[in-house]
Design a protein around this motif. Sequence first.
Motif, mmCIF file in Angstrom:
data_model
loop_
_atom_site.group_PDB
_atom_site.id
_atom_site.type_symbol
_atom_site.label_atom_id
_atom_site.label_comp_id
_atom_site.label_asym_id
_atom_site.label_seq_id
_atom_site.Cartn_x
_atom_site.Cartn_y
_atom_site.Cartn_z
ATOM 1 N N ILE A 66 -4.500 -3.843 -54.197
ATOM 2 C CA ILE A 66 -5.300 -3.868 -55.401
ATOM 3 C C ILE A 66 -6.615 -4.176 -54.974
ATOM 4 N N ILE A 67 -6.585 -5.201 -54.054
ATOM 5 C CA ILE A 67 -8.206 -5.627 -53.935
ATOM 6 C C ILE A 67 -9.114 -4.905 -53.044
ATOM 7 N N GLY A 68 -8.200 -4.179 -52.072
ATOM 8 C CA GLY A 68 -9.016 -3.196 -51.225
ATOM 9 C C GLY A 68 -10.060 -3.402 -50.525
ATOM 10 N N GLU A 69 -10.688 -2.312 -50.067
ATOM 11 C CA GLU A 69 -12.036 -2.718 -49.320
ATOM 12 C C GLU A 69 -13.148 -2.890 -50.601
ATOM 13 N N ASN A 70 -14.300 -3.723 -50.260
ATOM 14 C CA ASN A 70 -15.037 -4.052 -51.453
ATOM 15 C C ASN A 70 -16.395 -4.328 -50.971
ATOM 16 N N SER A 71 -17.300 -4.695 -51.821
ATOM 17 C CA SER A 71 -18.844 -5.182 -51.057
ATOM 18 C C SER A 71 -18.704 -6.367 -50.493
ATOM 19 N N VAL A 72 -17.826 -7.124 -50.505
ATOM 20 C CA VAL A 72 -17.878 -8.426 -49.586
ATOM 21 C C VAL A 72 -16.807 -8.542 -48.390
ATOM 22 N N THR A 73 -15.637 -7.836 -48.733
ATOM 23 C CA THR A 73 -14.677 -7.701 -47.416
ATOM 24 C C THR A 73 -14.017 -6.329 -47.133
ATOM 25 N N PHE A 74 -13.642 -6.249 -45.743
ATOM 26 C CA PHE A 74 -13.102 -5.172 -45.546
ATOM 27 C C PHE A 74 -11.728 -5.143 -46.257
ATOM 28 N N TYR A 75 -10.693 -4.048 -45.765
ATOM 29 C CA TYR A 75 -9.426 -4.070 -46.469
ATOM 30 C C TYR A 75 -8.795 -5.181 -46.011
ATOM 31 N N PRO A 76 -8.172 -5.891 -46.845
ATOM 32 C CA PRO A 76 -7.447 -7.368 -46.379
ATOM 33 C C PRO A 76 -6.162 -6.901 -45.666
ATOM 34 N N GLU A 77 -6.027 -7.723 -44.582
ATOM 35 C CA GLU A 77 -4.759 -7.399 -43.533
ATOM 36 C C GLU A 77 -3.606 -8.620 -43.888
ATOM 37 N N VAL A 78 -2.648 -8.062 -43.883
ATOM 38 C CA VAL A 78 -1.461 -8.741 -44.089
ATOM 39 C C VAL A 78 -0.751 -9.164 -42.817
ATOM 40 N N GLY A 79 -0.883 -10.501 -42.665
ATOM 41 C CA GLY A 79 -0.181 -11.011 -41.280
ATOM 42 C C GLY A 79 0.850 -12.010 -41.449
ATOM 43 N N GLY A 80 1.606 -12.302 -40.274
ATOM 44 C CA GLY A 80 2.670 -13.050 -40.296
ATOM 45 C C GLY A 80 3.765 -12.571 -41.452
ATOM 46 N N ASN A 81 4.322 -13.592 -42.375
ATOM 47 C CA ASN A 81 5.186 -13.184 -43.199
ATOM 48 C C ASN A 81 4.577 -12.843 -44.424
ATOM 49 N N GLY A 82 3.358 -13.094 -44.682
ATOM 50 C CA GLY A 82 2.718 -12.942 -46.038
ATOM 51 C C GLY A 82 1.609 -13.446 -46.219
ATOM 52 N N PHE A 83 0.759 -13.802 -45.236
ATOM 53 C CA PHE A 83 -0.560 -14.525 -45.141
ATOM 54 C C PHE A 83 -1.635 -12.977 -45.591
ATOM 55 N N ILE A 84 -2.293 -13.167 -46.333
ATOM 56 C CA ILE A 84 -3.393 -12.284 -46.656
ATOM 57 C C ILE A 84 -4.699 -12.654 -45.914
ATOM 58 N N ASN A 85 -5.223 -11.756 -45.161
ATOM 59 C CA ASN A 85 -6.371 -12.311 -44.033
ATOM 60 C C ASN A 85 -7.533 -11.440 -44.604
ATOM 61 N N PHE A 86 -8.907 -12.027 -44.769
ATOM 62 C CA PHE A 86 -9.953 -11.240 -45.253
ATOM 63 C C PHE A 86 -11.043 -11.585 -44.073
ATOM 64 N N ARG A 87 -11.519 -10.171 -44.015
ATOM 65 C CA ARG A 87 -12.558 -10.195 -42.874
ATOM 66 C C ARG A 87 -13.824 -9.893 -43.625
ATOM 67 N N VAL A 88 -14.808 -10.752 -43.559
ATOM 68 C CA VAL A 88 -15.909 -10.733 -44.413
ATOM 69 C C VAL A 88 -17.066 -9.540 -43.814
ATOM 70 N N LYS A 89 -17.548 -8.807 -44.502
ATOM 71 C CA LYS A 89 -18.883 -8.089 -44.012
ATOM 72 C C LYS A 89 -19.986 -8.700 -43.681
ATOM 73 N N PRO A 90 -20.532 -8.632 -42.564
ATOM 74 C CA PRO A 90 -21.703 -9.095 -42.261
ATOM 75 C C PRO A 90 -22.767 -9.383 -43.203
ATOM 76 N N LYS A 91 -22.970 -8.134 -43.847
ATOM 77 C CA LYS A 91 -23.986 -7.737 -44.914
ATOM 78 C C LYS A 91 -23.678 -8.910 -46.165
ATOM 79 N N ALA A 92 -22.392 -9.263 -46.170
ATOM 80 C CA ALA A 92 -22.084 -10.126 -47.395
ATOM 81 C C ALA A 92 -22.498 -11.500 -47.142
ATOM 82 N N TYR A 93 -22.364 -11.863 -45.815
ATOM 83 C CA TYR A 93 -22.911 -13.501 -45.429
ATOM 84 C C TYR A 93 -24.291 -13.141 -45.504
ATOM 85 N N LEU A 94 -25.197 -12.254 -44.996
ATOM 86 C CA LEU A 94 -26.404 -12.075 -45.114
ATOM 87 C C LEU A 94 -26.825 -12.036 -46.556
ATOM 88 N N ASN A 95 -26.423 -11.292 -47.455
ATOM 89 C CA ASN A 95 -26.709 -11.526 -48.718
ATOM 90 C C ASN A 95 -26.708 -12.802 -49.575
#
Length: 580
Positions: A66-95
């Motif tokens: 549902i969240i998918g890739e967006n202006s702030v993060t890449f496509y969220p990854e699901v890890g372990g048994n159900g953690f949702i991990n977000f990788r923030v785009k450098p551009k979002a930090y910079l903005n």
Amino acid sequence: MKIPQDWIFEKLKETLSEKFGQTDYIPLVEPCSNPSFGDYQTNIAFLMAGQLKENPRKLAEEFARIIGENSVTFYPEVGGNGFINFRVKPKAYLNAFLAIRSDPRLGIEQTKEPQTIVIDFSSPNIAKELHVGHLRSTILGDVLRRLNLFLGHRVIADNHLGDWGTQFGMVLLGYKKYGNRLALAEKPLEYLEGLYVRIQKEAKESERIKEEAKRELQKLQSGDSENLKLWDVFVHASLKELDKIYQKLNVKFDYSLGESVYNPMLPGVVEELLQKGIARYSEGAVCVFFNKDFPALADKPMIIQKTDGAYLYATTDIATLLFRLSNWQAQRIIYVTDSRQKLHFQQLFALARLLGIDIQLEHVSFGSILGEDKKPLKTREGTSIKLRELLEEAVNRAYQIIDEKRKDLSEDRKKEIANAVGIGALKYADLSQNRILDYIFSWEKLLSLEGNTAPYLLNAHVRICSILRKAASSGYGSSLGFTSLKFETDTLHPQEIELMKAVLSFKYSLFLAAKENSPHHLCNYLYNLAKVFHKFYEQCPVLGASTESSKQLRLAFCDFTQRTLSLGLELLGIEPLKEM
RNA sequence: GCACCCGUAGCUCAGUGGAUAGAGCAGCGGAUUUCUAAUCCGUUGGUCGCGUGUUCGAAUCACGCCGGGUGCGCCA
């Protein structure tokens, strides 16, 4: 102002309510436990899985889709048994960084619900010198004052001086027996404390002396004019000396209302409690019992008037509480005292409830300062260490280091720096530790330039200032005003991203420190920021950056990091030196 | 006796329901004609006091024990 972490939180809440029809869950968004997973993680899928009886992994994947890739993060990854991990785009930090960088409050809003907070701290018995035991309350309370002020609360710092207690009976008697006006004028506190110790010793051996001291106190408390006059002299002499220490520590109070202020109110307080049936006579003394509603205090009555009619610490504290309520409209009162007084405050707070007072009352307790032998810190002779001497030693030790390393500086400058480093290091050693625990005092650790210490933080600050000075001298002025260039995010160095991430999360450390009345959270944050900056400093030349836009951006990073460290240190009551 | 707090690497401490438990110091090995080396990088090191339970998941919560500290009617 919103930073990527806030954005993720809000996106999750939005997804919860719009796609799952859930408004009860508060997703926890925190930095990933392991950076290889990403930047931020949430456990929301676990929380929901429990109640909805769903597979957490499946839920997590649904969130990700549902969240998918967006202006702030890449496509969220699901890890372990159900953690949702977000990788923030450098551009979002910079903005986020560019949006925040010119804000004088570093992107931290003032609270929308300001409270009137009374902070009761330091509170020494006067006519005696301050000793190590007073250090923690004094600097902890001062930091809580600074922190809450910055967050937008109305803060009243009140030094609840012990200016009416038994020590005055001793001192009055001592002065009458051995008094020396000259010695008093010269070194008032040392002299008064000397008298106190002398009479205390005599009283231990002689009932007669004990009685005489008691009589002097009674005379004072019943308004004897000679004793009142002497008392006034002692109090003023003491306050003058106390102020010197507070000035050295850069600690400020709005009021210093001693116990004597509340003395006239005590009979009324006892009367009222008796009338309301909250207190009653027991074995000749007036006591408050907490039988029914406070099981923890069931067999722990609070004595508010002794058999001989004298009032106690507890009585004064009740009067003080009522005063702060009616005169200052306090909505929250924070008492900063050591943890041995826990029971007393439990009783006081319980009594407040019985009186129908429902403001926020907190006892911010702390452990003792121990020597390296793990016993309470004492001098070699077994007496308690005077705060004045402790401060002097901290400054002297700092001076020796500076004198060694900076032969180029003037004598005055070296002294100024030694003062800031010595006092700062002393404060930081205390504040950086979880206040609940006892802590072991070590000069070596205190003034070390490595590890989680004030000098390490100051060094990071000094280095940035040095860069900014050089930049200024070659025409880069205040980087706040620097021209709008286009910044290429794909050329950002990993350490630049790390640094942005670190400075942007400043506010969380402040909120946590304020919420838990624990400055060590702020210390941990600043220490991490200083480490991240040092890494950046090693790997990313600022003045020698390869392009003009990179140079200006790095200057902006330096500027913002400098202001963050500077504000953080100031909130800790530590002077942010520009050179050392 | 009862209550509260604490027990995490050799030492000093973070971490209080989340993935493989982290830092500093000390130890060992490296980096400097510096934007202040008062720094950085690498590396060694752990039955999270012990036991039982709760949970998808426990250093973290509950109960019991062991060890240390503090407090418990006329101090503050």
